[in-house]
Every structure is written in C-alpha cells, then in structure tokens.
Design a protein around this motif. Sequence first.
Motif, PDB file in Angstrom:
ATOM      1  N   LEU A  48       3.435   2.052   4.410  1.00  0.00           N
ATOM      2  CA  LEU A  48       3.783   3.035   3.222  1.00  0.00           C
ATOM      3  C   LEU A  48       2.872   3.042   2.227  1.00  0.00           C
ATOM      4  O   LEU A  48       2.083   2.097   1.888  1.00  0.00           O
ATOM      5  N   VAL A  49       2.464   4.292   1.948  1.00  0.00           N
ATOM      6  CA  VAL A  49       1.207   4.658   1.055  1.00  0.00           C
ATOM      7  C   VAL A  49       1.564   4.497  -0.239  1.00  0.00           C
ATOM      8  O   VAL A  49       2.717   4.581  -0.776  1.00  0.00           O
ATOM      9  N   GLY A  50       0.699   3.858  -0.976  1.00  0.00           N
ATOM     10  CA  GLY A  50       0.944   3.522  -2.699  1.00  0.00           C
ATOM     11  C   GLY A  50       0.029   2.464  -3.221  1.00  0.00           C
ATOM     12  O   GLY A  50      -0.856   1.776  -2.330  1.00  0.00           O
ATOM     13  N   THR A  51       0.316   2.411  -4.560  1.00  0.00           N
ATOM     14  CA  THR A  51      -0.551   1.616  -5.152  1.00  0.00           C
ATOM     15  C   THR A  51       0.375   0.319  -5.929  1.00  0.00           C
ATOM     16  O   THR A  51       1.340   0.460  -6.701  1.00  0.00           O
ATOM     17  N   ASN A  52      -0.208  -0.900  -5.906  1.00  0.00           N
ATOM     18  CA  ASN A  52       0.391  -1.898  -6.257  1.00  0.00           C
ATOM     19  C   ASN A  52      -0.347  -2.734  -7.344  1.00  0.00           C
ATOM     20  O   ASN A  52      -1.469  -2.780  -7.077  1.00  0.00           O
ATOM     21  N   GLN A  59      -3.569  -3.100  -5.341  1.00  0.00           N
ATOM     22  CA  GLN A  59      -3.606  -3.092  -3.885  1.00  0.00           C
ATOM     23  C   GLN A  59      -3.418  -1.610  -3.497  1.00  0.00           C
ATOM     24  O   GLN A  59      -2.533  -1.070  -4.108  1.00  0.00           O
ATOM     25  N   GLU A  60      -4.327  -0.837  -2.821  1.00  0.00           N
ATOM     26  CA  GLU A  60      -3.761   0.371  -2.210  1.00  0.00           C
ATOM     27  C   GLU A  60      -3.673   0.171  -0.856  1.00  0.00           C
ATOM     28  O   GLU A  60      -4.363  -0.054   0.086  1.00  0.00           O
ATOM     29  N   ARG A  61      -2.491   0.785  -0.307  1.00  0.00           N
ATOM     30  CA  ARG A  61      -1.978   0.759   1.194  1.00  0.00           C
ATOM     31  C   ARG A  61      -2.372   2.040   1.720  1.00  0.00           C
ATOM     32  O   ARG A  61      -2.249   3.057   1.098  1.00  0.00           O
ATOM     33  N   ARG A  62      -2.731   1.811   2.983  1.00  0.00           N
ATOM     34  CA  ARG A  62      -2.704   3.029   3.982  1.00  0.00           C
ATOM     35  C   ARG A  62      -3.921   3.844   3.312  1.00  0.00           C
ATOM     36  O   ARG A  62      -3.597   5.070   3.003  1.00  0.00           O
ATOM     37  N   VAL A  63      -5.209   3.342   3.217  1.00  0.00           N
ATOM     38  CA  VAL A  63      -6.402   4.101   2.915  1.00  0.00           C
ATOM     39  C   VAL A  63      -7.086   4.613   3.957  1.00  0.00           C
ATOM     40  O   VAL A  63      -7.399   3.780   4.912  1.00  0.00           O
ATOM     41  N   TYR A  64      -7.155   6.025   3.890  1.00  0.00           N
ATOM     42  CA  TYR A  64      -7.956   6.705   5.132  1.00  0.00           C
ATOM     43  C   TYR A  64      -9.356   6.555   4.894  1.00  0.00           C
ATOM     44  O   TYR A  64     -10.075   6.706   3.770  1.00  0.00           O
ATOM     45  N   ALA A  73     -13.242   6.634  12.260  1.00  0.00           N
ATOM     46  CA  ALA A  73     -12.516   6.936  11.240  1.00  0.00           C
ATOM     47  C   ALA A  73     -11.087   6.282  11.392  1.00  0.00           C
ATOM     48  O   ALA A  73     -10.769   6.020  12.461  1.00  0.00           O
ATOM     49  N   GLY A  74     -10.270   5.969  10.448  1.00  0.00           N
ATOM     50  CA  GLY A  74      -9.060   5.491  10.702  1.00  0.00           C
ATOM     51  C   GLY A  74      -8.451   4.858   9.287  1.00  0.00           C
ATOM     52  O   GLY A  74      -8.879   5.266   8.166  1.00  0.00           O
ATOM     53  N   PHE A  75      -7.500   4.059   9.248  1.00  0.00           N
ATOM     54  CA  PHE A  75      -6.766   3.497   8.006  1.00  0.00           C
ATOM     55  C   PHE A  75      -6.877   2.008   7.724  1.00  0.00           C
ATOM     56  O   PHE A  75      -7.334   1.363   8.988  1.00  0.00           O
ATOM     57  N   CYS A  76      -7.309   1.655   6.733  1.00  0.00           N
ATOM     58  CA  CYS A  76      -7.087   0.383   6.189  1.00  0.00           C
ATOM     59  C   CYS A  76      -5.638   0.056   6.034  1.00  0.00           C
ATOM     60  O   CYS A  76      -5.162   0.881   5.101  1.00  0.00           O
ATOM     61  N   ASP A  77      -5.136  -1.140   6.429  1.00  0.00           N
ATOM     62  CA  ASP A  77      -3.727  -1.364   5.922  1.00  0.00           C
ATOM     63  C   ASP A  77      -3.753  -1.465   4.610  1.00  0.00           C
ATOM     64  O   ASP A  77      -2.550  -1.098   3.833  1.00  0.00           O
ATOM     65  N   LEU A  78      -4.671  -2.160   4.065  1.00  0.00           N
ATOM     66  CA  LEU A  78      -4.620  -2.359   2.673  1.00  0.00           C
ATOM     67  C   LEU A  78      -6.136  -2.597   2.112  1.00  0.00           C
ATOM     68  O   LEU A  78      -6.696  -3.265   2.574  1.00  0.00           O
TER      69      LEU A  78
END
Length: 201
Positions: A48-52, A59-64, A73-78
């Motif tokens: 789930l994309v979002g900032t905590n 914490q930034e989730r799903r960072v491309y 290329a790809g996504f960092c989980d967090l």
Amino acid sequence: MTDDYIPLAMLNALAYCPRRFGYEFIQSEMLLNEHVVEGQLRHQGVDLVGTNWLAEAVQERRVYVWSERLRIAGFCDLVELKAGAMYPVEYKKGRLGRWRNDHIQLAAQAICLEERTGETIERGYIFSFAARRREEVLFSAELRSEVERVAAEAHRLSAAGILPPPIAQRSKCRDCSLEPLCLPDELQKLATFDVGGDQHV
C-alpha cells in the motif's frame, strides 16, 4: 523508462538460480503454490502506497526507483528516514536463508536510491515475517560489485533469450515454486541417454 530495464525482483531470481530467471523473465512463466500465495497475501499490506510519520522515523511505502547506469528498476517495499540516514527495507515471507539473493536485491535498491537522491546509503534491512524481526545488511564494496555482476548477467541472458540449464545445487530446487516446471532431476536423468535411447554409465 525504457523496455530494457531489468526488474529488481528478477535480480533476486537470477542470484538464486539462472534457470529461474530464465523462466520468470525471459519466458514469463510463473507457477503458484502455497508459499507463493502466502507471500503475495503478506505483501498486500506492505504494497500500500503511503507515508507514515513515526516518533523517530518517516516511512515511505512502495517507492519506485531505478538506475540508469545498471539499467535496473523496481520497487522498494519501504524506504525509511531515521536520524538523517535513509535506507531500504525489504519484506520476505520466510526465515532468512543462507543464500545471498535477498541481499543482492536489497543492495540493488540502495544503488538505485543513491543514484536518484545523491545520498550514500550504508545499510538496509530485510524483515522476515516468519521471524518477526529485521536483519541488518551492510552494503559492502563486495556486495555492490556482486549487484553489478548480476545486473550485467541479467542483461546478457535476456539478450540471448536462451533458458539456462538446471543448477547443481539441488537444495535450492526443493524450495523453488518452479521445480515442477523445471524438472531438474528428470533433465539430469535424460542427459544420461544418447539419441538412440541407450543409457550412458
């Protein structure tokens, strides 16, 4: 982003087994078993994309992220920012194993983050759902070189378009969801027969 970028998750697959990379990336094959499905379900919350905003960290989730130099290329989980330090966190279903493929994927995320931000990232973390804890991974010069080697090999295999042969480490095959498709033991047995059907001893 151009089409010749290798997904970060495929660096993990290649570091684990070149044949797995061939099936998943070159041939776009994927088999589902209980382990794969469980991993997908556990990642639903992570993806789930979002900032905590926490007391001590952001914490930034799903960072491309991507690297133009390595064409990955790809996504960092967090991505976590704490005490002025930025680092990636990768989530994994099982217990932390003895293979380095997860470390290579995480270090590749850090290299991409460094290229995008200009910051130096010294460490990251792998969170195990099974163990419910984080493991610290230091991004040594050796690990960074390994990421570059795996990325180069991924581009070479992708350009060749040939499925690599089964690996000799059968302990990896037992934990692989693609084993029913790969059939490494059966292929090894077939290799002992010549064209006329006679078995070599």
